[in-house]
Design a protein around this motif. Structure first.
Motif, PDB file in Angstrom:
ATOM      1  N   UNK A 107     -17.523  20.674   9.369  1.00  0.00           N
ATOM      2  CA  UNK A 107     -17.354  21.103   7.928  1.00  0.00           C
ATOM      3  C   UNK A 107     -17.355  19.948   6.580  1.00  0.00           C
ATOM      4  N   UNK A 108     -17.872  20.235   5.977  1.00  0.00           N
ATOM      5  CA  UNK A 108     -18.309  20.568   4.433  1.00  0.00           C
ATOM      6  C   UNK A 108     -17.076  20.513   3.302  1.00  0.00           C
ATOM      7  N   UNK A 109     -16.960  19.846   2.590  1.00  0.00           N
ATOM      8  CA  UNK A 109     -16.227  20.185   1.512  1.00  0.00           C
ATOM      9  C   UNK A 109     -16.765  20.346   0.188  1.00  0.00           C
ATOM     10  N   UNK A 110     -16.838  21.171  -0.441  1.00  0.00           N
ATOM     11  CA  UNK A 110     -17.515  20.636  -2.384  1.00  0.00           C
ATOM     12  C   UNK A 110     -16.320  21.269  -2.933  1.00  0.00           C
ATOM     13  N   UNK A 111     -15.766  20.928  -4.493  1.00  0.00           N
ATOM     14  CA  UNK A 111     -15.100  21.240  -5.037  1.00  0.00           C
ATOM     15  C   UNK A 111     -15.437  21.893  -6.522  1.00  0.00           C
ATOM     16  N   UNK A 112     -15.333  22.534  -7.407  1.00  0.00           N
ATOM     17  CA  UNK A 112     -15.799  22.253  -9.120  1.00  0.00           C
ATOM     18  C   UNK A 112     -14.183  22.911  -9.613  1.00  0.00           C
ATOM     19  N   UNK A 113     -14.210  22.855 -10.849  1.00  0.00           N
ATOM     20  CA  UNK A 113     -13.509  22.920 -11.617  1.00  0.00           C
ATOM     21  C   UNK A 113     -13.113  24.687 -11.517  1.00  0.00           C
ATOM     22  N   UNK A 114     -13.571  25.625 -10.998  1.00  0.00           N
ATOM     23  CA  UNK A 114     -13.761  26.455 -11.030  1.00  0.00           C
ATOM     24  C   UNK A 114     -13.241  26.780  -9.314  1.00  0.00           C
ATOM     25  N   UNK A 115     -13.909  26.672  -8.678  1.00  0.00           N
ATOM     26  CA  UNK A 115     -13.297  27.115  -6.600  1.00  0.00           C
ATOM     27  C   UNK A 115     -13.867  25.710  -5.785  1.00  0.00           C
ATOM     28  N   UNK A 116     -13.187  25.839  -4.463  1.00  0.00           N
ATOM     29  CA  UNK A 116     -13.480  24.714  -3.444  1.00  0.00           C
ATOM     30  C   UNK A 116     -14.403  25.291  -2.349  1.00  0.00           C
ATOM     31  N   UNK A 117     -15.714  24.667  -2.204  1.00  0.00           N
ATOM     32  CA  UNK A 117     -15.901  25.648  -1.049  1.00  0.00           C
ATOM     33  C   UNK A 117     -15.858  24.990   0.554  1.00  0.00           C
ATOM     34  N   UNK A 118     -15.919  25.408   1.522  1.00  0.00           N
ATOM     35  CA  UNK A 118     -15.382  24.904   2.952  1.00  0.00           C
ATOM     36  C   UNK A 118     -17.367  25.410   3.037  1.00  0.00           C
ATOM     37  N   UNK A 119     -17.510  24.660   4.438  1.00  0.00           N
ATOM     38  CA  UNK A 119     -19.306  25.486   5.077  1.00  0.00           C
ATOM     39  C   UNK A 119     -18.266  24.805   6.246  1.00  0.00           C
ATOM     40  N   UNK A 120     -18.779  25.216   7.574  1.00  0.00           N
ATOM     41  CA  UNK A 120     -18.530  25.481   8.708  1.00  0.00           C
ATOM     42  C   UNK A 120     -19.392  26.193   9.374  1.00  0.00           C
ATOM     43  N   UNK A 121     -20.196  25.521  10.598  1.00  0.00           N
ATOM     44  CA  UNK A 121     -21.029  26.147  11.010  1.00  0.00           C
ATOM     45  C   UNK A 121     -22.290  26.715  10.169  1.00  0.00           C
ATOM     46  N   UNK A 122     -22.479  28.436  10.151  1.00  0.00           N
ATOM     47  CA  UNK A 122     -23.813  28.178   8.651  1.00  0.00           C
ATOM     48  C   UNK A 122     -22.800  29.171   7.995  1.00  0.00           C
TER      49      UNK A 122
END
Length: 507
Positions: A100-115
Protein backbone atom coordinates in the motif's frame (compact mmCIF):
# COMPACT_ATOMS: atom_id res chain seq x y z
CA UNK A 1 4.78 52.35 38.24
CA UNK A 2 5.27 50.86 34.80
CA UNK A 3 3.66 47.44 34.37
CA UNK A 4 3.63 45.00 31.47
CA UNK A 5 -0.07 45.55 30.85
CA UNK A 6 0.49 49.32 30.61
CA UNK A 7 2.95 48.98 27.74
CA UNK A 8 1.77 49.51 24.15
CA UNK A 9 0.33 46.34 22.65
CA UNK A 10 2.95 46.19 19.88
CA UNK A 11 5.69 46.20 22.52
CA UNK A 12 3.94 43.44 24.48
CA UNK A 13 3.66 41.34 21.30
CA UNK A 14 7.43 41.65 20.79
CA UNK A 15 7.98 40.43 24.35
CA UNK A 16 5.64 37.50 23.71
CA UNK A 17 7.99 36.21 21.00
CA UNK A 18 10.52 35.06 23.60
CA UNK A 19 8.05 33.45 26.03
CA UNK A 20 7.21 29.79 26.53
CA UNK A 21 4.04 28.06 27.59
CA UNK A 22 4.71 28.37 31.34
CA UNK A 23 5.20 32.13 31.03
CA UNK A 24 1.94 32.56 29.10
CA UNK A 25 0.02 30.56 31.69
CA UNK A 26 1.55 32.59 34.55
CA UNK A 27 0.83 35.90 32.83
CA UNK A 28 -2.78 35.00 32.12
CA UNK A 29 -3.29 34.33 35.84
CA UNK A 30 -1.91 37.65 37.07
CA UNK A 31 -4.86 39.93 36.33
CA UNK A 32 -7.89 40.41 34.13
CA UNK A 33 -6.10 42.79 31.74
CA UNK A 34 -3.17 40.44 31.20
CA UNK A 35 -5.54 37.49 30.73
CA UNK A 36 -7.25 39.44 27.95
CA UNK A 37 -3.95 40.39 26.28
CA UNK A 38 -2.64 36.82 26.41
CA UNK A 39 -5.93 35.49 25.05
CA UNK A 40 -5.94 37.96 22.19
CA UNK A 41 -2.26 37.98 21.28
CA UNK A 42 -0.24 35.57 23.43
CA UNK A 43 -1.59 32.21 22.29
CA UNK A 44 -1.44 33.26 18.64
CA UNK A 45 2.19 34.26 19.15
CA UNK A 46 2.95 30.91 20.79
CA UNK A 47 1.38 29.00 17.89
CA UNK A 48 3.22 31.07 15.31
CA UNK A 49 6.61 30.25 16.81
CA UNK A 50 5.74 26.63 17.66
CA UNK A 51 4.10 25.19 14.52
CA UNK A 52 2.64 21.69 14.58
CA UNK A 53 1.74 20.73 10.98
CA UNK A 54 -1.06 18.16 10.72
CA UNK A 55 -3.19 17.70 7.63
CA UNK A 56 -5.83 15.68 9.48
CA UNK A 57 -6.34 18.50 12.01
CA UNK A 58 -6.25 21.53 9.70
CA UNK A 59 -10.02 21.87 9.20
CA UNK A 60 -10.71 21.50 12.91
CA UNK A 61 -7.87 23.80 14.01
CA UNK A 62 -9.13 26.54 11.72
CA UNK A 63 -12.29 26.57 13.84
CA UNK A 64 -10.58 26.34 17.21
CA UNK A 65 -9.64 29.48 19.21
CA UNK A 66 -5.87 29.94 19.64
CA UNK A 67 -6.03 28.89 23.30
CA UNK A 68 -7.70 25.57 22.37
CA UNK A 69 -5.07 24.93 19.69
CA UNK A 70 -2.26 25.64 22.14
CA UNK A 71 -3.84 23.38 24.77
CA UNK A 72 -4.15 20.54 22.25
CA UNK A 73 -0.48 20.88 21.27
CA UNK A 74 0.73 21.01 24.86
CA UNK A 75 -1.19 17.86 25.81
CA UNK A 76 0.04 16.12 22.65
CA UNK A 77 3.67 17.01 23.36
CA UNK A 78 3.27 15.57 26.87
CA UNK A 79 1.81 12.26 25.65
CA UNK A 80 4.68 11.94 23.18
CA UNK A 81 7.13 12.45 26.03
CA UNK A 82 5.44 9.63 27.96
CA UNK A 83 4.95 7.34 24.93
CA UNK A 84 1.16 7.26 25.38
CA UNK A 85 -1.09 6.76 22.35
CA UNK A 86 -4.21 5.13 21.00
CA UNK A 87 -3.57 2.36 18.43
CA UNK A 88 -6.31 1.71 15.86
CA UNK A 89 -6.59 -0.17 12.55
CA UNK A 90 -8.42 1.84 9.89
CA UNK A 91 -9.89 -1.10 7.98
CA UNK A 92 -10.49 -4.81 8.00
CA UNK A 93 -7.64 -6.99 6.80
CA UNK A 94 -7.20 -7.04 3.01
CA UNK A 95 -7.18 -10.17 0.89
CA UNK A 96 -3.66 -11.15 -0.13
CA UNK A 97 -0.35 -9.43 0.55
CA UNK A 98 -0.41 -5.91 -0.88
CA UNK A 99 2.06 -3.03 -1.04
CA UNK A 100 0.00 0.00 0.00
CA UNK A 101 0.80 3.70 -0.38
CA UNK A 102 -0.49 6.63 1.70
CA UNK A 103 -1.15 10.19 0.56
CA UNK A 104 -2.80 12.99 2.52
CA UNK A 105 -4.11 16.50 1.97
CA UNK A 106 -5.84 18.93 4.32
CA UNK A 107 -9.14 17.25 3.44
CA UNK A 108 -8.54 13.49 3.34
CA UNK A 109 -6.22 10.51 3.63
CA UNK A 110 -5.96 8.20 0.61
CA UNK A 111 -4.77 4.60 0.93
CA UNK A 112 -3.94 2.65 -2.23
CA UNK A 113 -3.82 -1.14 -2.00
CA UNK A 114 -3.68 -3.36 -5.06
CA UNK A 115 -5.83 -1.59 -7.66
CA UNK A 116 -8.10 0.08 -5.09
CA UNK A 117 -8.21 3.51 -3.48
CA UNK A 118 -9.66 3.96 0.01
CA UNK A 119 -10.60 7.48 1.10
CA UNK A 120 -10.88 8.81 4.66
CA UNK A 121 -12.23 12.35 5.17
CA UNK A 122 -10.96 14.60 7.95
CA UNK A 123 -13.81 15.92 10.08
CA UNK A 124 -14.17 18.70 12.64
CA UNK A 125 -15.13 18.88 16.30
CA UNK A 126 -17.41 21.71 17.40
CA UNK A 127 -17.09 20.91 21.11
CA UNK A 128 -13.35 21.73 21.13
CA UNK A 129 -12.80 18.75 23.46
CA UNK A 130 -13.16 15.60 21.30
CA UNK A 131 -10.52 14.54 18.82
CA UNK A 132 -11.49 15.50 15.24
CA UNK A 133 -13.02 12.42 13.58
CA UNK A 134 -11.82 10.54 10.53
CA UNK A 135 -14.67 9.25 8.36
CA UNK A 136 -14.58 6.58 5.67
CA UNK A 137 -15.64 7.92 2.26
CA UNK A 138 -15.64 4.49 0.62
CA UNK A 139 -13.45 2.54 -1.80
CA UNK A 140 -12.81 2.89 -5.51
CA UNK A 141 -11.48 0.26 -7.92
CA UNK A 142 -9.19 1.38 -10.75
CA UNK A 143 -9.11 -2.06 -12.33
CA UNK A 144 -9.83 -1.91 -16.09
CA UNK A 145 -9.94 -5.64 -16.71
CA UNK A 146 -10.75 -8.10 -13.90
CA UNK A 147 -8.53 -10.70 -15.56
CA UNK A 148 -5.46 -8.44 -15.59
CA UNK A 149 -4.19 -7.29 -12.15
CA UNK A 150 -3.15 -3.65 -12.12
CA UNK A 151 -1.42 -2.73 -8.88
CA UNK A 152 -0.87 0.91 -7.95
CA UNK A 153 2.84 1.73 -7.52
CA UNK A 154 2.84 5.49 -6.84
CA UNK A 155 0.40 8.07 -5.52
CA UNK A 156 0.41 11.81 -4.83
CA UNK A 157 -2.08 14.63 -4.37
CA UNK A 158 -1.55 17.46 -6.85
CA UNK A 159 -2.54 21.11 -6.79
CA UNK A 160 -6.18 21.59 -7.82
CA UNK A 161 -7.01 24.93 -6.24
CA UNK A 162 -7.50 23.72 -2.64
CA UNK A 163 -10.19 21.21 -3.60
CA UNK A 164 -7.95 18.32 -2.50
CA UNK A 165 -9.73 15.97 -4.87
CA UNK A 166 -7.05 15.28 -7.49
CA UNK A 167 -4.28 12.70 -7.47
CA UNK A 168 -1.71 11.37 -9.90
CA UNK A 169 -1.59 7.57 -9.83
CA UNK A 170 1.06 5.25 -11.28
CA UNK A 171 0.42 1.59 -12.12
CA UNK A 172 2.67 -1.45 -12.42
CA UNK A 173 1.76 -1.82 -16.11
CA UNK A 174 3.44 1.54 -16.81
CA UNK A 175 0.25 3.61 -17.05
CA UNK A 176 -0.14 7.01 -15.40
CA UNK A 177 -3.52 8.55 -14.64
CA UNK A 178 -4.92 11.67 -13.07
CA UNK A 179 -7.86 10.91 -10.79
CA UNK A 180 -10.48 13.39 -9.62
CA UNK A 181 -12.36 11.95 -6.65
CA UNK A 182 -16.14 12.41 -6.40
CA UNK A 183 -17.39 11.44 -2.92
CA UNK A 184 -21.16 11.19 -2.47
CA UNK A 185 -23.81 9.29 -0.54
CA UNK A 186 -26.49 6.79 -1.48
CA UNK A 187 -30.13 7.17 -0.54
CA UNK A 188 -29.57 5.28 2.70
CA UNK A 189 -26.64 7.57 3.60
CA UNK A 190 -23.81 5.12 2.96
CA UNK A 191 -20.70 6.60 1.29
CA UNK A 192 -20.09 6.23 -2.44
CA UNK A 193 -16.74 7.06 -4.04
CA UNK A 194 -16.44 7.58 -7.80
CA UNK A 195 -13.98 9.44 -9.99
CA UNK A 196 -13.09 11.04 -13.32
CA UNK A 197 -9.98 9.52 -14.91
CA UNK A 198 -7.54 11.13 -17.35
CA UNK A 199 -4.48 9.60 -19.00
CA UNK A 200 -1.03 11.11 -18.51
CA UNK A 201 1.93 10.58 -20.82
CA UNK A 202 3.80 7.44 -19.62
CA UNK A 203 7.48 7.34 -18.75
CA UNK A 204 10.06 6.36 -21.42
CA UNK A 205 10.37 2.69 -22.39
CA UNK A 206 7.15 1.82 -20.60
CA UNK A 207 8.78 1.94 -17.14
CA UNK A 208 6.36 2.05 -14.24
CA UNK A 209 6.47 4.99 -11.84
CA UNK A 210 7.99 3.96 -8.52
CA UNK A 211 7.56 7.34 -6.77
CA UNK A 212 5.51 10.53 -7.18
CA UNK A 213 6.02 13.74 -5.25
CA UNK A 214 4.35 17.11 -5.71
CA UNK A 215 4.74 20.64 -4.41
CA UNK A 216 2.79 23.69 -5.53
CA UNK A 217 2.04 22.99 -9.21
CA UNK A 218 5.21 20.94 -9.86
CA UNK A 219 5.13 17.14 -10.08
CA UNK A 220 8.15 14.83 -9.90
CA UNK A 221 7.82 11.28 -11.23
CA UNK A 222 10.54 8.65 -10.82
CA UNK A 223 10.45 5.38 -12.76
CA UNK A 224 11.80 2.02 -11.62
CA UNK A 225 14.70 2.16 -14.10
CA UNK A 226 15.79 5.67 -13.19
CA UNK A 227 13.94 8.12 -15.43
CA UNK A 228 13.10 11.27 -13.45
CA UNK A 229 10.51 13.62 -14.97
CA UNK A 230 9.67 17.08 -13.71
CA UNK A 231 6.47 18.65 -15.05
CA UNK A 232 4.02 21.41 -14.24
CA UNK A 233 0.34 21.01 -13.55
CA UNK A 234 -0.76 23.96 -15.63
CA UNK A 235 -4.08 22.43 -16.56
CA UNK A 236 -5.37 22.07 -13.01
CA UNK A 237 -7.70 19.25 -12.05
CA UNK A 238 -9.31 17.19 -14.81
CA UNK A 239 -12.97 17.58 -15.69
CA UNK A 240 -13.36 15.24 -18.63
CA UNK A 241 -11.98 12.06 -20.17
CA UNK A 242 -8.95 13.41 -22.01
CA UNK A 243 -5.20 13.10 -22.21
CA UNK A 244 -3.05 15.62 -20.35
CA UNK A 245 0.22 16.83 -21.87
CA UNK A 246 2.53 19.18 -19.97
CA UNK A 247 6.02 20.47 -20.77
CA UNK A 248 8.51 18.33 -18.89
CA UNK A 249 12.18 17.83 -18.08
CA UNK A 250 13.61 14.28 -18.01
CA UNK A 251 16.96 13.07 -16.76
CA UNK A 252 18.34 9.51 -16.59
CA UNK A 253 19.78 8.18 -13.34
CA UNK A 254 20.72 4.87 -15.03
CA UNK A 255 20.05 2.70 -11.99
CA UNK A 256 17.23 0.95 -10.14
CA UNK A 257 15.34 3.77 -8.42
CA UNK A 258 13.00 3.71 -5.43
CA UNK A 259 11.98 7.08 -4.05
CA UNK A 260 12.02 10.81 -4.81
CA UNK A 261 11.68 13.97 -2.74
CA UNK A 262 10.88 17.39 -4.22
CA UNK A 263 11.75 20.62 -2.38
CA UNK A 264 10.95 24.02 -3.87
CA UNK A 265 11.40 25.99 -0.62
CA UNK A 266 15.18 25.76 -0.43
CA UNK A 267 17.38 28.61 -1.62
CA UNK A 268 18.28 26.30 -4.51
CA UNK A 269 15.20 24.17 -5.28
CA UNK A 270 16.12 20.52 -5.65
CA UNK A 271 14.97 16.95 -6.18
CA UNK A 272 16.50 14.10 -4.18
CA UNK A 273 16.53 10.52 -5.48
CA UNK A 274 16.93 7.28 -3.55
CA UNK A 275 18.34 4.45 -5.68
CA UNK A 276 20.16 1.12 -5.44
CA UNK A 277 23.73 1.90 -6.52
CA UNK A 278 27.18 2.89 -5.31
CA UNK A 279 25.85 6.44 -4.81
CA UNK A 280 22.31 5.68 -3.64
CA UNK A 281 21.26 9.18 -2.59
CA UNK A 282 21.80 12.12 -4.94
CA UNK A 283 20.42 15.65 -5.02
CA UNK A 284 19.81 17.42 -8.33
CA UNK A 285 19.17 21.15 -8.57
CA UNK A 286 16.28 22.73 -10.42
CA UNK A 287 17.51 25.38 -12.83
CA UNK A 288 15.97 28.84 -13.20
CA UNK A 289 14.14 27.53 -16.24
CA UNK A 290 12.44 24.83 -14.19
CA UNK A 291 14.59 22.00 -15.56
CA UNK A 292 16.26 19.16 -13.68
CA UNK A 293 20.03 19.40 -13.76
CA UNK A 294 21.48 16.10 -15.09
CA UNK A 295 24.52 16.41 -12.79
CA UNK A 296 24.05 16.03 -9.02
CA UNK A 297 24.32 19.07 -6.79
CA UNK A 298 25.24 16.81 -3.85
CA UNK A 299 25.99 13.14 -3.19
CA UNK A 300 24.81 12.05 0.25
CA UNK A 301 26.99 9.25 1.53
CA UNK A 302 27.15 6.71 4.37
CA UNK A 303 30.84 6.36 5.10
CA UNK A 304 33.06 8.30 7.49
CA UNK A 305 36.26 6.69 6.27
CA UNK A 306 38.69 8.78 4.25
CA UNK A 307 40.45 7.54 1.15
CA UNK A 308 37.40 6.60 -0.91
CA UNK A 309 37.30 6.96 -4.64
CA UNK A 310 34.23 7.15 -6.84
CA UNK A 311 34.97 3.58 -7.93
CA UNK A 312 34.96 1.92 -4.51
CA UNK A 313 31.87 3.38 -2.87
CA UNK A 314 29.94 0.55 -1.18
CA UNK A 315 26.71 -0.39 -2.92
CA UNK A 316 23.50 0.18 -0.96
CA UNK A 317 19.95 1.45 -1.39
CA UNK A 318 17.70 4.24 -0.11
CA UNK A 319 13.98 3.47 0.14
CA UNK A 320 12.59 6.42 2.13
CA UNK A 321 13.00 10.21 1.93
CA UNK A 322 11.49 13.10 3.87
CA UNK A 323 12.06 16.71 4.81
CA UNK A 324 13.47 17.20 8.31
CA UNK A 325 11.59 17.90 11.57
CA UNK A 326 10.85 21.56 12.24
CA UNK A 327 12.29 21.58 15.75
CA UNK A 328 15.78 20.13 15.52
CA UNK A 329 19.25 21.09 16.79
CA UNK A 330 20.22 22.19 13.27
CA UNK A 331 17.12 24.41 12.98
CA UNK A 332 14.09 24.36 10.75
CA UNK A 333 15.38 24.32 7.19
CA UNK A 334 14.30 22.85 3.84
CA UNK A 335 17.99 21.99 3.39
CA UNK A 336 17.56 19.01 5.71
CA UNK A 337 16.94 15.59 4.14
CA UNK A 338 16.00 12.51 6.19
CA UNK A 339 16.64 9.16 4.50
CA UNK A 340 15.91 5.50 5.21
CA UNK A 341 18.57 2.99 4.11
CA UNK A 342 18.82 -0.71 3.32
CA UNK A 343 21.30 -1.20 6.19
CA UNK A 344 18.65 -0.24 8.76
CA UNK A 345 19.98 3.27 9.37
CA UNK A 346 18.08 6.54 9.22
CA UNK A 347 20.48 9.27 8.13
CA UNK A 348 19.91 13.03 8.29
CA UNK A 349 21.81 15.33 5.95
CA UNK A 350 22.22 19.10 5.99
CA UNK A 351 22.94 20.45 2.52
CA UNK A 352 24.49 23.51 4.20
CA UNK A 353 27.13 21.35 5.91
CA UNK A 354 30.77 21.40 4.81
CA UNK A 355 31.56 17.99 6.31
CA UNK A 356 32.36 15.76 3.37
CA UNK A 357 34.01 12.41 2.72
CA UNK A 358 37.56 12.83 1.42
CA UNK A 359 38.08 11.31 -2.00
CA UNK A 360 41.45 9.74 -2.67
CA UNK A 361 43.48 11.71 -5.14
CA UNK A 362 43.15 10.28 -8.63
CA UNK A 363 45.80 10.42 -11.33
CA UNK A 364 43.12 10.68 -13.99
CA UNK A 365 40.79 13.62 -13.42
CA UNK A 366 38.01 11.79 -15.22
CA UNK A 367 37.74 9.31 -12.34
CA UNK A 368 36.56 12.08 -10.02
CA UNK A 369 33.05 12.96 -11.15
CA UNK A 370 30.65 15.11 -9.18
CA UNK A 371 30.97 16.72 -5.75
CA UNK A 372 32.60 15.05 -2.76
CA UNK A 373 30.03 13.02 -0.80
CA UNK A 374 28.35 14.79 2.11
CA UNK A 375 28.47 13.19 5.56
CA UNK A 376 25.26 12.76 7.59
CA UNK A 377 24.78 15.12 10.54
CA UNK A 378 22.87 12.44 12.45
CA UNK A 379 22.47 8.65 12.10
CA UNK A 380 19.74 6.71 13.91
CA UNK A 381 19.11 2.99 14.34
CA UNK A 382 17.15 0.51 16.43
CA UNK A 383 19.85 -1.57 18.14
CA UNK A 384 17.51 -4.58 18.21
CA UNK A 385 16.68 -4.54 14.51
CA UNK A 386 18.85 -4.76 11.42
CA UNK A 387 15.95 -4.61 8.98
CA UNK A 388 15.97 -2.20 6.04
CA UNK A 389 14.08 1.07 6.44
CA UNK A 390 11.23 1.25 3.92
CA UNK A 391 9.69 4.63 4.79
CA UNK A 392 10.45 7.77 6.81
CA UNK A 393 8.47 10.82 7.94
CA UNK A 394 8.95 13.71 10.37
CA UNK A 395 6.76 15.62 12.84
CA UNK A 396 5.43 14.28 16.14
CA UNK A 397 5.61 15.81 19.60
CA UNK A 398 7.24 19.25 19.69
CA UNK A 399 7.72 18.80 15.91
CA UNK A 400 10.98 17.04 16.77
CA UNK A 401 10.43 13.39 15.89
CA UNK A 402 11.45 11.07 13.08
CA UNK A 403 9.46 7.92 12.30
CA UNK A 404 10.69 4.97 10.25
CA UNK A 405 8.79 1.97 8.90
CA UNK A 406 10.92 -1.18 8.82
CA UNK A 407 10.99 -4.19 6.50
CA UNK A 408 9.64 -6.89 8.84
CA UNK A 409 7.24 -7.59 11.70
CA UNK A 410 5.24 -4.36 11.11
CA UNK A 411 7.67 -2.41 13.31
CA UNK A 412 7.77 1.40 13.38
CA UNK A 413 10.67 3.19 15.10
CA UNK A 414 10.54 6.68 16.61
CA UNK A 415 13.29 9.08 17.65
CA UNK A 416 13.22 12.54 19.22
CA UNK A 417 16.12 14.31 17.50
CA UNK A 418 16.71 16.40 20.64
CA UNK A 419 17.64 13.17 22.49
CA UNK A 420 18.22 10.59 19.74
CA UNK A 421 19.58 7.86 22.03
CA UNK A 422 16.14 7.43 23.62
CA UNK A 423 14.37 5.93 20.62
CA UNK A 424 11.63 3.32 20.79
CA UNK A 425 9.80 0.95 18.45
CA UNK A 426 6.30 -0.46 18.28
CA UNK A 427 4.52 -3.16 16.28
CA UNK A 428 1.39 -2.29 14.30
CA UNK A 429 -2.01 -3.50 15.57
CA UNK A 430 -2.35 -7.17 14.70
CA UNK A 431 1.44 -7.62 14.56
CA UNK A 432 1.38 -8.37 10.82
CA UNK A 433 4.52 -10.18 9.55
CA UNK A 434 5.04 -7.41 7.04
CA UNK A 435 7.01 -4.29 6.17
CA UNK A 436 5.52 -0.93 7.01
CA UNK A 437 5.48 0.27 3.43
CA UNK A 438 4.23 3.83 3.80
CA UNK A 439 3.94 6.28 6.70
CA UNK A 440 2.78 9.85 7.43
CA UNK A 441 3.77 11.52 10.72
CA UNK A 442 1.78 14.55 11.90
CA UNK A 443 1.84 16.41 15.21
CA UNK A 444 -0.51 14.08 17.09
CA UNK A 445 -1.20 11.32 14.56
CA UNK A 446 0.91 8.71 12.85
CA UNK A 447 -0.55 6.88 9.85
CA UNK A 448 1.02 3.68 8.54
CA UNK A 449 0.19 0.79 6.25
CA UNK A 450 1.34 -2.84 6.22
CA UNK A 451 0.60 -5.52 3.64
CA UNK A 452 -2.65 -6.22 5.49
CA UNK A 453 -4.22 -2.87 6.47
CA UNK A 454 -3.75 0.82 7.30
CA UNK A 455 -3.51 1.88 10.94
CA UNK A 456 -3.09 4.96 13.13
CA UNK A 457 -1.40 5.90 16.40
CA UNK A 458 -3.10 8.91 17.99
CA UNK A 459 -1.21 10.87 20.66
CA UNK A 460 -3.81 13.63 20.96
CA UNK A 461 -6.49 14.18 23.63
CA UNK A 462 -10.16 13.30 23.36
CA UNK A 463 -9.91 10.10 21.29
CA UNK A 464 -13.06 7.97 21.58
CA UNK A 465 -14.75 5.03 19.88
CA UNK A 466 -16.28 7.49 17.41
CA UNK A 467 -13.02 9.14 16.35
CA UNK A 468 -12.19 6.46 13.77
CA UNK A 469 -14.30 4.15 11.58
CA UNK A 470 -15.99 1.29 13.43
CA UNK A 471 -13.96 -1.90 13.13
CA UNK A 472 -15.92 -5.19 13.25
CA UNK A 473 -13.55 -7.85 14.53
CA UNK A 474 -13.41 -11.35 13.05
CA UNK A 475 -11.91 -13.79 15.55
CA UNK A 476 -8.98 -15.77 14.18
CA UNK A 477 -8.59 -13.54 11.11
CA UNK A 478 -7.75 -9.98 12.13
CA UNK A 479 -5.50 -10.97 15.07
CA UNK A 480 -6.57 -7.81 16.91
CA UNK A 481 -6.92 -7.49 20.66
CA UNK A 482 -8.37 -4.60 22.64
CA UNK A 483 -6.02 -3.26 25.26
CA UNK A 484 -6.78 -4.56 28.73
CA UNK A 485 -8.65 -2.13 30.95
CA UNK A 486 -9.23 0.34 28.10
CA UNK A 487 -12.47 1.85 26.87
CA UNK A 488 -12.03 -0.24 23.70
CA UNK A 489 -10.90 2.85 21.77
CA UNK A 490 -7.40 1.37 21.55
CA UNK A 491 -5.93 -1.97 20.54
CA UNK A 492 -3.10 -3.94 22.03
CA UNK A 493 0.36 -3.38 20.52
CA UNK A 494 3.88 -4.32 21.61
CA UNK A 495 6.57 -1.68 22.03
CA UNK A 496 10.14 -1.58 23.32
CA UNK A 497 12.86 0.98 24.03
CA UNK A 498 16.04 0.90 21.96
CA UNK A 499 18.22 1.18 25.06
CA UNK A 500 16.34 -1.52 27.02
CA UNK A 501 16.88 -5.28 27.18
CA UNK A 502 14.79 -5.66 24.06
CA UNK A 503 11.72 -7.06 25.85
CA UNK A 504 8.40 -5.77 24.51
CA UNK A 505 5.88 -4.03 26.73
CA UNK A 506 2.13 -3.82 26.25
CA UNK A 507 0.74 -0.44 25.23
Amino acid sequence: MLTLSSLPVDVVILIFESLGIREFVALSMTCHDMYTIVSEYGWSSYLRYNPRPANSLTKARNQWPPRVRARYDIITDSTWDHGEFIARPLSRIWNGKLQPILASSQTRLIVSAGSNLYSYAFGTDTSFTASPPIISEGALSLLNNPDRPRNITALSFIDDGDLDETLDVGFQDGALERIKLIPSKSEDGSPILSCIRSRIDPMPNGDFVESLSSESNIILALSSNGYARLSSNGSGSPNSEKSIHAPSSIIELNTRSWVSHLCLQASTPYAAFGTASTTPLNVHALTDGGQLSPQPLAILHTQKTAGLTPDNFPSSAVYGLSSGPLNAPWGSSPQIIVSGWFDGQVRCYDLRSSSRVSLASATDSTTQSGPAPLRPVLSLADRWSYEPIYSVSCGGGSAAHIAAGTARHSVVSFWDVRSPKKGWSVHAPGNDPSPVYSIILESSRFFGATQSRPFVYDFGPGVSLDTYPHMPQVRGVDNLKHKKGSNRATYHVLRYDHNSSGLCNEN
